[in-house]
Design a protein around this motif. Structure first.
Motif, short mmCIF file in Angstrom:
data_model
loop_
_atom_site.label_atom_id
_atom_site.label_comp_id
_atom_site.label_asym_id
_atom_site.label_seq_id
_atom_site.Cartn_x
_atom_site.Cartn_y
_atom_site.Cartn_z
N ALA A 31 0.86 -1.17 0.00
CA ALA A 31 0.00 0.00 0.00
C ALA A 31 0.90 1.22 0.00
O ALA A 31 2.03 1.19 0.50
N HIS A 32 0.40 2.32 -0.57
CA HIS A 32 1.21 3.52 -0.73
C HIS A 32 0.94 4.56 0.35
O HIS A 32 -0.15 4.60 0.92
N ILE A 33 1.94 5.39 0.57
CA ILE A 33 1.75 6.59 1.39
C ILE A 33 0.89 7.56 0.58
O ILE A 33 1.21 7.90 -0.56
N LEU A 34 -0.24 8.01 1.16
CA LEU A 34 -1.18 8.87 0.46
C LEU A 34 -1.43 10.15 1.26
O LEU A 34 -1.25 10.17 2.48
N GLN B 201 -8.02 7.28 3.37
CA GLN B 201 -7.85 6.39 2.22
C GLN B 201 -6.63 5.50 2.42
O GLN B 201 -6.68 4.29 2.14
N GLN B 202 -5.54 6.06 2.91
CA GLN B 202 -4.35 5.26 3.16
C GLN B 202 -4.65 4.17 4.19
O GLN B 202 -4.22 3.02 4.03
N HIS B 203 -5.39 4.49 5.22
CA HIS B 203 -5.74 3.51 6.24
C HIS B 203 -6.52 2.35 5.62
O HIS B 203 -6.27 1.18 5.93
N CYS C 66 -6.44 1.38 2.46
CA CYS C 66 -5.54 0.61 1.58
C CYS C 66 -4.63 -0.30 2.40
O CYS C 66 -4.39 -1.46 2.03
N THR D 183 4.73 -0.87 3.12
CA THR D 183 4.27 0.50 2.96
C THR D 183 5.35 1.24 2.17
O THR D 183 6.52 1.21 2.56
N ARG E 171 6.67 4.28 -1.08
CA ARG E 171 6.54 5.33 -2.08
C ARG E 171 7.19 4.81 -3.36
O ARG E 171 8.25 4.19 -3.32
N GLU F 30 -5.74 5.58 -7.16
CA GLU F 30 -5.74 6.27 -5.86
C GLU F 30 -6.28 7.68 -5.99
O GLU F 30 -6.98 8.17 -5.09
#
Length: 330
Positions: free
Chosen positions: A158-161, A166-168, A170, A184, A186, A199
């Motif tokens: 999952a990406h840093i957003l 939304q990040q939570h 993902c 996690t 980038r 995203e």
């Protein structure tokens, strides 16, 4: 504004199991009115969330296609609440050629989003997914591995957003996938990526890197199958309990996690995937291949951590990624 020419041969919003193609007109020397036929399955049962599941975004990656083909062949509508859209071979021309990019236009699908409805074949595929399929999805799972040039420890990511909620969501979906490693991260360059466009549309997105070397193994396919089912259970589309095992949490958010070659030559690995390294440890040596009697050039880790990815072929060119080192979360 141009309209995307891709037409599905099956209904996308009717109950039942539907197997067909996304037909993309492609006029060429051997078929003046020919088409690229991208296999697709849609399984729907009543109201509920939609999962969009894709493999072979790059055509030399196989865990996703195997797991998705099996799902398309075995999943029954009565087991589903909502809708599952299955595209085992996202960049179908590349998949048929066994290459990362399309043999038609050399397009790297995962660098061409949001695409163009009047663009190249690969740009049209990107535009259709970005404009027609992704907006209707609640959760998107895109399978990747290292293809022919990289090898990875098997992880879901999952990406840093910018959007914390939304990040939570993902991260929760990534944890539900339950690969042996959970990353996690980038991206080093997210411009044009499918990940980015999904995203940006506010969707829950999970991706993977499940091996590499231009092949798949029984173990990596089993990880894909289990993770696929887990994500559908997490989304509320399938009933059942998550199949959970241990997963090492990793973080790859630092630029110095990546080590790139500055030289051409032959690689001598000095560490293997899964090794814990200290800053300054030798990752690999590169030997010149145009002469003898010269010492190897050493490449060292810029930071400590877990060797998570490595260049796969025995020969390397300047600019190639040699290794990726991730932090292990305590």
């Amino acid at each position: 504004m141009s309209k995307n020419p891709i037409v599905p041969t099956i209904p996308l919003d009717e109950n039942g199991a539907h197997h067909g193609h996304l037909r993309l007109p492609w006029s060429r020397d051997d078929s003046a009115w020919g088409s690229v036929m991208i296999p697709i399955t849609v399984i729907k049962n009543g109201d509920g969330p939609t999962a969009l599941l894709t493999g072979a975004n790059h055509g030399d990656e196989y865990e996703g296609p195997v797991a998705l083909q099996e799902l398309a062949a075995t999943l029954k509508p009565e087991a589903v609440t909502g809708r599952v859209i299955i595209v085992p071979y996202f960049n179908y021309p590349a998949f048929r050629a066994g290459t990362r990019t399309s043999p038609i236009d050399r397009g790297n699908l995962n660098r061409l989003f949001p695409g163009k409805p009047a663009g190249t074949v690969t740009e049209k595929i990107a535009d259709y997914f970005a404009s027609e399929l992704v907006p209707h999805a609640d959760i998107v799972l895109d399978f990747h591995s290292g293809g022919k040039t990289l090898d990875f420890l098997p992880f879901a990511a999952a990406h840093i957003l910018d959007d914390a909620m939304q990040q939570h969501a993902c991260v929760a979906a990534m944890e539900a996938f339950n690969a042996p490693y959970s990353m996690t991260m980038r991206e080093i360059d997210n411009v044009g990526m499918y990940d980015t466009i999904v995203e940006e549309k506010g969707k829950v997105f999970v991706t993977t890197e499940l091996g590499g070397g231009g092949t798949a193994t029984a173990k990596s396919i089993a990880i894909a199958r289990k993770g696929l089912r887990n994500v559908l259970i997490y989304a509320g589309i399938l009933a059942g309990e998550l199949e959970k095992g241990p997963s090492v949490e990793l973080d790859m958010t630092h630029d110095d996690a990546f080590v790139f070659a500055s030289d051409d030559g032959m690689i001598e690995p000095c560490a293997d995937l899964g090794d814990m390294l200290e800053a300054g440890d030798c990752l690999a040596k590169i030997w010149r291949v145009d002469c003898t009697g010269e010492p190897a050039l050493e490449y060292r880790a810029k930071r400590g951590g877990l060797l998570t990815a490595r260049h796969f072929p025995g020969l390397v060119k300047a600019g190639d990624c040699l290794a990726v080192i991730a932090d292990v979360k305590s």
